[in-house]
Structure formats: structure tokens, C-alpha cells
Scaffold this motif. Sequence first.
Motif, short mmCIF file in Angstrom:
data_model
loop_
_atom_site.label_atom_id
_atom_site.label_comp_id
_atom_site.label_asym_id
_atom_site.label_seq_id
_atom_site.Cartn_x
_atom_site.Cartn_y
_atom_site.Cartn_z
N THR A 29 9.32 0.58 -15.04
CA THR A 29 10.46 1.13 -14.34
C THR A 29 9.77 1.12 -13.01
N LEU A 30 8.64 1.56 -12.81
CA LEU A 30 8.22 1.67 -11.47
C LEU A 30 8.05 0.32 -10.60
N ALA A 31 7.65 -0.69 -11.47
CA ALA A 31 7.60 -2.11 -10.99
C ALA A 31 9.12 -2.68 -10.54
N THR A 32 10.07 -2.25 -11.48
CA THR A 32 11.18 -2.49 -10.96
C THR A 32 11.77 -2.00 -9.82
N SER A 33 11.55 -0.66 -9.63
CA SER A 33 11.95 0.07 -8.38
C SER A 33 11.15 -0.53 -7.21
N PHE A 34 10.00 -0.87 -7.29
CA PHE A 34 9.36 -1.36 -6.54
C PHE A 34 9.82 -2.75 -5.82
N THR A 35 10.09 -3.56 -6.78
CA THR A 35 10.69 -5.04 -6.51
C THR A 35 12.15 -4.66 -5.87
N HIS A 39 9.66 -7.81 -3.36
CA HIS A 39 8.58 -8.68 -4.15
C HIS A 39 8.04 -7.67 -5.36
N ALA A 40 7.63 -8.15 -6.42
CA ALA A 40 7.02 -7.20 -7.30
C ALA A 40 5.46 -6.72 -7.01
N PRO A 41 5.06 -5.76 -7.45
CA PRO A 41 3.74 -4.97 -7.05
C PRO A 41 2.53 -6.06 -7.58
N ASP A 42 1.45 -5.89 -6.88
CA ASP A 42 0.31 -6.70 -7.55
C ASP A 42 -0.19 -5.97 -8.85
N ALA A 43 -0.07 -4.59 -8.83
CA ALA A 43 -0.57 -3.90 -9.98
C ALA A 43 -0.06 -2.28 -9.77
N CYS A 44 0.10 -1.59 -10.77
CA CYS A 44 0.29 -0.22 -10.67
C CYS A 44 -0.75 0.77 -11.28
N PRO A 74 -12.24 22.30 -14.63
CA PRO A 74 -10.76 21.87 -14.51
C PRO A 74 -10.58 20.65 -15.76
N PHE A 75 -9.43 20.24 -15.95
CA PHE A 75 -9.05 19.24 -16.81
C PHE A 75 -7.95 18.50 -16.08
N ALA A 76 -7.82 17.24 -16.40
CA ALA A 76 -6.73 16.24 -15.78
C ALA A 76 -5.59 16.56 -16.67
N ILE A 77 -4.40 16.47 -16.11
CA ILE A 77 -3.11 17.11 -17.11
C ILE A 77 -2.32 15.58 -17.45
N ASP A 78 -1.57 15.80 -18.35
CA ASP A 78 -0.57 14.73 -18.62
C ASP A 78 0.41 14.52 -17.60
N LYS A 79 0.29 14.96 -16.48
CA LYS A 79 1.40 14.54 -15.53
C LYS A 79 0.70 13.89 -14.07
N VAL A 80 1.35 12.68 -14.04
CA VAL A 80 0.70 11.66 -12.95
C VAL A 80 1.26 11.50 -11.74
N ALA A 81 0.62 11.09 -10.67
CA ALA A 81 1.21 10.31 -9.44
C ALA A 81 1.00 8.87 -10.03
N SER A 82 1.95 8.05 -9.96
CA SER A 82 1.74 6.70 -10.12
C SER A 82 2.09 5.81 -8.83
N ILE A 83 1.38 4.74 -8.61
CA ILE A 83 1.83 3.98 -7.47
C ILE A 83 1.96 2.43 -7.88
N GLY A 84 3.20 1.85 -7.17
CA GLY A 84 3.05 0.18 -7.22
C GLY A 84 2.44 -0.05 -5.94
N LEU A 85 1.48 -1.21 -6.10
CA LEU A 85 0.81 -1.47 -4.75
C LEU A 85 0.81 -3.09 -4.73
N LYS A 86 1.13 -3.46 -3.47
CA LYS A 86 1.09 -5.01 -3.00
C LYS A 86 0.27 -5.07 -1.83
N VAL A 87 -0.96 -5.66 -1.77
CA VAL A 87 -1.69 -5.85 -0.52
C VAL A 87 -1.04 -7.08 0.13
N HIS A 88 -0.91 -6.98 1.50
CA HIS A 88 -0.43 -8.02 2.46
C HIS A 88 -1.59 -9.05 2.53
N PRO A 89 -1.25 -10.28 2.89
CA PRO A 89 -2.14 -11.24 3.36
C PRO A 89 -2.98 -10.99 4.42
N ALA A 90 -4.56 -11.16 4.33
CA ALA A 90 -5.23 -10.67 5.52
C ALA A 90 -4.79 -11.16 6.76
#
Length: 381
Positions: A3-9, A14-19, A42-58
Motif C-alpha cells: 500500500t505504501l509503494a502504491t500511495s508513493f507511486t 514513480h515507484a520508490p526504490d525501497a521502503c 526500553p523495547f521497540a514496539i509493534d508500531k512503526v514509521a514506514s517510508i518509501g524512498l526514491k533517491v534522485h540522480p546525482a
Amino acid sequence: MSTLATSFTDLFGHAPDACYAAPGRVNLIGEHTDYNEGYVLPFAIDKVASIGLKVHPAAAPRLLRLASTHENAVVEVDLGKLSAETITPWARYLAGVFWAFEQRGFMLPGADILLDSTVPLGAGLSSSAAIECAVALGINEALRLNLTREELVLLCQSAENNFVGAPTGILDQSASLLSTAEHALFLDCRTRETRQVHLPLSESGLQILVINTRVSHSHDSGGYKELVAACTTGASQLGVKALRDVPLTALPAAKETLAPDIYRRVAHIVTENQRVLETIELLDSAGPTAIGQLLTQSHASMRDDFGISCPELDLAVDAALAAGALGARMTGGGFGGSAIALVHTHDAETISARVLQEFAAAHFITPEIFTVLPGPGARAL
Ligand code: ADP
Ligand code: MG
């Protein structure tokens, strides 16, 4: 496609390189010990921030396009002119990570990022560090920068301290980047040494209930700075570098020499460090059902000695315990925010209902209650 990749697109064309995903955290025990160079768990919880990322050409202009499913506008940031004041507050948590990489000498290309987070905002679960850690891991992996996770912790802390402008220690970012599934993360805030401590909550039929009181009384009090100052005074009057260096056996003598207000603060920090160590021993020897009493003692120490609880937090803790929680305590800065309760999964609903009922009877704002379990640390999806 996720869903994240679809929303990103849909958004960027364009599609993300990775999430990537990075979790929020709960601090099981060890409160206000971090800036006293002490111990936290502490402990990491089962709730997360997810990102879709596409890096632009140099060769492309060094432009960031930042979006969040919680916000409706895409924020554009010129990496050549990074300054927090010109960026809308929520986007500073993302842009700040780029800033921190550049401070370390990396010249980053532009990128498109879509953030989608299930970590509740401002509930004391560190939604801010979750964002930073997802972005930092993404940049590090996508551009093969090869920083270690320990280096990313410090980089994210710098983004939050020096770009966003929020004074925080390394607890939140360490929990998000260094945790592993089914474990709490023991962190020595002086040496930055860590140890994974087995925390098999679901296997033991347990959950942590987070009770967000949705109140903040911190403006009524001296707040965080005053607490830090009291601890610093206590340490210097006892002739140690930090309160971490005061053993439990030194408390009776400290009581004779320190002013009562300073002594109470010192007593909390010293006993809290001890409770972290005892919690780990109990987790190792007897498992998570055994640690309830230490959580409740931690609350009493913050209420009576450190002096940072409030009627809503006390009610959350008392109501949860009365309804069968194994242990409960306030978490975070104090004067509001969230409490946590260790509960049998089969009691979670009864306990939540009792807390809601007692808040209504006291005419307090309706709290927000949810359950969390230990989850894995930051990762590529
Ligand atoms: P906490 O870290 O305890 O949740 P903070 O005040 O440190 O609280 O961070 C909350 C801030 O992080 C929000 O005010 C917002 O600016 C930002 N934030 C968190 N989650 C999101 C999100 N999904 N989208 C946009 N901004 C977010
Ligand atoms: Mg935060």
C-alpha cells in the motif's frame, strides 16, 4: 506492491526504490536515569514509521520532496539551503536527518519520501525518533554509506537536538535502531553499551497497555530543566560526576547532608538504576510475569520522591492495578503523558474498561488506551 509503494507511486508519479520501517518504543523501566548517565530498558514496539524512498540522480537539482499520510501537502526542501525555520515543523524530522548526514561530511542527492506512521503522535511512544530512524536507515542503505547502527543513533539524536531543536538523549533512537524482536534493550547511557534482554511477553500471555492521559501539566511546573538541575546539584554536592556513581548504600548518608528537595531527586535516580538492574535479573531468571512489582515501585518513586506524577497518571496506575495489572507506572517526562501497565492478555479489556470508568467518574479527559508488544528494530521492508 505494498500500500505504501502504491500511495508513493500515485503521489510522485514513480515507484520508490525501497521502503523502510522503524519502530516507536516503550521504556519498560529506567526513568530520568538517562541524563544521569544511568541505565534504561526500553523495547521497540509493534508500531512503526514506514517510508518509501526514491533517491534522485546525482546530476539532478538537490531537492527533497517530503510527504506524510498525516499531512496533505508535499513539502519541498532545497538541500543547498537547509534551515529549520523555513521548513514546516513535521518535515523537520525528515530534513533534519539529511542535515545531520551533511554535517558528517556527506553530500547527499535529492530524494522523494512518503512517510506513513502507525506510532501515535505525542503519546510518549517516540513517533519522532521512529521517523528519524526510518529515514536514516533508508539513506544509509540506499546510498551505501555504511554507517553502523550505533553511528546512526548519534546522527538521529543530532538531527533532533540540533535541527528540530528538541533536547533528547539517545534512548529513543537506540531503542528504534538497536532493538531485536522479543527483546528489551538494556542501555548503559554512560558507556553506550547495550545488551538484548529476552522479553517474551506474548509467549507468557502478557501485553503492555499504554494509557495516554492526553493531559500535559508541564507548564505548571519547573519541568524538565529544573529536574536536570536538581540532579546535577545532587551529584556535585555528593562529589561524583553523575548520579550514576552513587551506590544504594550511600543514600542514608546523603539524606543527612543534602537539602530535602535535592535528596528526594537523588533517591529516585539511585533506586531507579537499581530497579533496572533487578528487572533484568528477574527477566533472566523468572521471566516477565515477575517484574510487575518493580514497575509499580518505579511509579511510587516518581510520585513520592521525584515528584513528577499528576492525578491522572496516579489514577491510571491505581485503576490498572486494582483491576488486576501485574504492575504499572507512569513513563516519560511526567506531569501528564502516558502510563504503562503490564497485564495478562485475557485481562486487558477488563483493565481498560476499569481505567475508562474511573477517569469518567473523576471527570478527567477520556484517555486513549492501546496495547503494545515488543517488535523488531528498524529494517528494510
Ligand atoms: P513523540 O515523539 O513522543 O511522539 P514528539 O513531540 O517528540 O512526540 O514528536 C511528535 C511530532 O512528530 C509531531 O508533532 C509531528 O511533528 C511529528 N510526527 C510524528 N508522526 C508524524 C507523521 N506520521 N506525520 C507527520 N509528522 C509526524
Ligand atoms: Mg519525541
